[in-house]
Design a protein around this motif. Sequence first.
Motif: not given
Length: 299
Positions: A16-17, A41-44, A48-52
């Motif tokens: 989820p970039v 989608f992974q969740d981190h 901040p490099a990944l979208q919610d």
Amino acid sequence: MTDYGHDLTFGAFITPVASPAHQPVELAILSEKAGLDMVGFQDHPYQPALQDTWTLMSYVAARTERVRVVGNVLSLPLRSPVTLARGAAALDRLSGGRVEMGLGAGAYWDGVVAMGGRRLTKGESVEALEEAVAVLRGLWATNERGGFRFDGRYYTVAGARRGPVLAHHVPIHIGAYGPRMLRLTGRVADGWLPSLSYLPDGLDSLAGMSEQIDDAAVAAGRDPAAIVRLLNIGGRFTTRADGVFDGPPEHWAEQIAEVTLNTGVSGFFLMSDTPAEIESFGQEIAPRVRELVAAARAH
């Protein structure tokens, strides 16, 4: 050898970039066109490099028509189960029953604490996850009268109204690796959702870990076959077969079919952001695996 006879499902595990923002959305749309059943989608939230992830799942559900959207897996320490229950019910209704819940107990605790979350020990995180499952199911139990109450060590619900009514049974899959998490999966989960890259002995770990889930299910009075086994897999697409998930589509298909027939895993997410690989997984590999498994089951 264990084959639970579950229907086979195939999906794409998409990063989820945050930039370019629409890349994971377009890959999800591509996955649907390629015939895949799910997008995960992974969740981190602390990255901040990944979208919610939940926002992305909602957007993808609106842009697609058939694929199921899966949090793979959601970071429970930063997501209230009450809010998750409401959000999942809303998205399930809006998407026509296309939501699946993947939950993780938490791993990157410095990031969790930096976001205002509470640092838990491994044992505490397992206990909190079991409480969260109870909260989710309690708020979704719209056939029961009265408000939902739960007085746990980590979560408290003081008479919240149940609902809204789900469009379908939203399965709860748990990303489990250690013995306590595997036993928890056997007791309460609808599915098991690990990543191959995190298994201590690769594919050789699956049978023994799945057996721990089965034992816990039996001890809890459950049928082990009621628990779906899913797996995030990655590898290389090459012209020559050269190891685990390393070779041409036929080689991948044969190995996936073997995993299903020997370990009971019936759902596979391809960890890739490469369009050609996603298309091959949906259009070549998935149909061939179904053929191989159907032929083996028939005999």
